[in-house]
Design a protein around this motif. Structure first.
Motif, PDB file in Angstrom:
ATOM      1  N   ASN A   1    -107.804 -63.812 109.418  1.00 48.61           N
ATOM      2  CA  ASN A   1    -107.155 -64.394 110.603  1.00 48.61           C
ATOM      3  C   ASN A   1    -107.597 -65.833 110.834  1.00 48.61           C
ATOM      4  O   ASN A   1    -106.797 -66.685 111.203  1.00 48.61           O
ATOM      5  N   GLN A   2    -108.846 -66.102 110.594  1.00 51.27           N
ATOM      6  CA  GLN A   2    -109.391 -67.445 110.784  1.00 51.27           C
ATOM      7  C   GLN A   2    -108.791 -68.447 109.790  1.00 51.27           C
ATOM      8  O   GLN A   2    -108.589 -69.606 110.127  1.00 51.27           O
ATOM      9  N   HIS A   3    -108.493 -67.997 108.576  1.00 58.20           N
ATOM     10  CA  HIS A   3    -108.034 -68.894 107.510  1.00 58.20           C
ATOM     11  C   HIS A   3    -106.628 -68.566 107.022  1.00 58.20           C
ATOM     12  O   HIS A   3    -106.260 -68.942 105.916  1.00 58.20           O
ATOM     13  N   ARG A   4    -105.827 -67.913 107.834  1.00 55.55           N
ATOM     14  CA  ARG A   4    -104.492 -67.488 107.410  1.00 55.55           C
ATOM     15  C   ARG A   4    -103.574 -68.655 107.096  1.00 55.55           C
ATOM     16  O   ARG A   4    -102.649 -68.522 106.303  1.00 55.55           O
ATOM     17  N   ALA A   5    -103.839 -69.823 107.658  1.00 53.30           N
ATOM     18  CA  ALA A   5    -103.001 -70.993 107.375  1.00 53.30           C
ATOM     19  C   ALA A   5    -103.051 -71.353 105.896  1.00 53.30           C
ATOM     20  O   ALA A   5    -102.054 -71.810 105.327  1.00 53.30           O
ATOM     21  N   ILE A   6    -104.183 -71.140 105.258  1.00 55.94           N
ATOM     22  CA  ILE A   6    -104.312 -71.416 103.829  1.00 55.94           C
ATOM     23  C   ILE A   6    -103.325 -70.540 103.051  1.00 55.94           C
ATOM     24  O   ILE A   6    -102.615 -71.019 102.163  1.00 55.94           O
ATOM     25  N   ILE A   7    -103.276 -69.274 103.390  1.00 52.81           N
ATOM     26  CA  ILE A   7    -102.394 -68.336 102.693  1.00 52.81           C
ATOM     27  C   ILE A   7    -100.939 -68.706 102.932  1.00 52.81           C
ATOM     28  O   ILE A   7    -100.119 -68.688 102.004  1.00 52.81           O
ATOM     29  N   HIS A   8    -100.608 -69.076 104.170  1.00 51.79           N
ATOM     30  CA  HIS A   8     -99.235 -69.484 104.491  1.00 51.79           C
ATOM     31  C   HIS A   8     -98.839 -70.726 103.690  1.00 51.79           C
ATOM     32  O   HIS A   8     -97.731 -70.793 103.154  1.00 51.79           O
ATOM     33  N   LYS A   9     -99.735 -71.704 103.611  1.00 54.22           N
ATOM     34  CA  LYS A   9     -99.418 -72.932 102.884  1.00 54.22           C
ATOM     35  C   LYS A   9     -99.188 -72.655 101.410  1.00 54.22           C
ATOM     36  O   LYS A   9     -98.257 -73.187 100.808  1.00 54.22           O
ATOM     37  N   ILE A  10    -100.028 -71.839 100.821  1.00 56.30           N
ATOM     38  CA  ILE A  10     -99.870 -71.528  99.403  1.00 56.30           C
ATOM     39  C   ILE A  10     -98.560 -70.790  99.169  1.00 56.30           C
ATOM     40  O   ILE A  10     -97.814 -71.114  98.237  1.00 56.30           O
TER      41      ILE A  10
END
Length: 167
Positions: A13-22
């Motif tokens: 949840n803290q780093h979900r933006a990384i997954i979305h960007k990829i």
């Protein structure tokens, strides 16, 4: 087990933006992006017991997600939309009054024309990774990462200009 699961979910949840960007870098459509997102979370969960804390969690996460995206992209090539950009979107003049979202959409559309390794390079560059960190994440030398990144940036600039996205 519940403690491990909660720690994992908190980190995701803290780093979900990384997954979305990829997922956005590697897949065009929303459905494909969601599928890749789910696949990356699954692979992160499977690999989580191997995370020993020898590097930052995000560094480990980049590595797992990019490897998953590369493999998924190769397996999923039957779904990749190869329609030329000028047929799939209306090109409009980008000026200062238009939002950041439109510019990002142009960037993501241009990135779709890169190969899978070039996408990883650009993603890590946009995430402010150093040449050393990019090299570590991709398993190449720092010099090779620097050269490949410069060539990829030039290629991306060409694609952006070719498609009339210059901003």
């Amino acid at each position: 087990m519940k403690e491990t699961e909660n720690a994992f979910l908190s980190l995701i949840n803290q780093h979900r933006a990384i997954i979305h960007k990829i997922s956005k870098m590697y897949m065009n459509g929303m459905e494909e992006q969601r599928d890749l997102f789910q696949e990356m979370v699954l692979q992160l969960w499977k690999a989580y017991p191997t995370f020993k804390g020898n590097c930052k969690f995000t560094t480990w996460m980049y590595r797992v997600c990019l490897n998953t995206a590369l493999i998924y992209f190769k397996k999923d090539s039957r779904k990749v939309d190869k329609t030329p950009l000028d047929e799939s979107i209306d090109i409009i003049d980008v000026n200062e009054s238009e939002g950041k979202e439109e510019k990002l959409a142009y960037l993501y559309n241009a990135v779709q024309e890169l190969n899978v390794v070039e996408k990883a390079l650009i993603f890590l560059f946009l995430e402010n990774q150093s040449h050393r960190e990019i090299a570590e994440n991709l398993g190449i030398s720092e010099v090779n990462a620097r050269v490949k990144l410069n060539r990829t940036k030039e290629k991306l600039q060409f694609i952006i200009k070719k498609n009339g996205y210059e901003f």
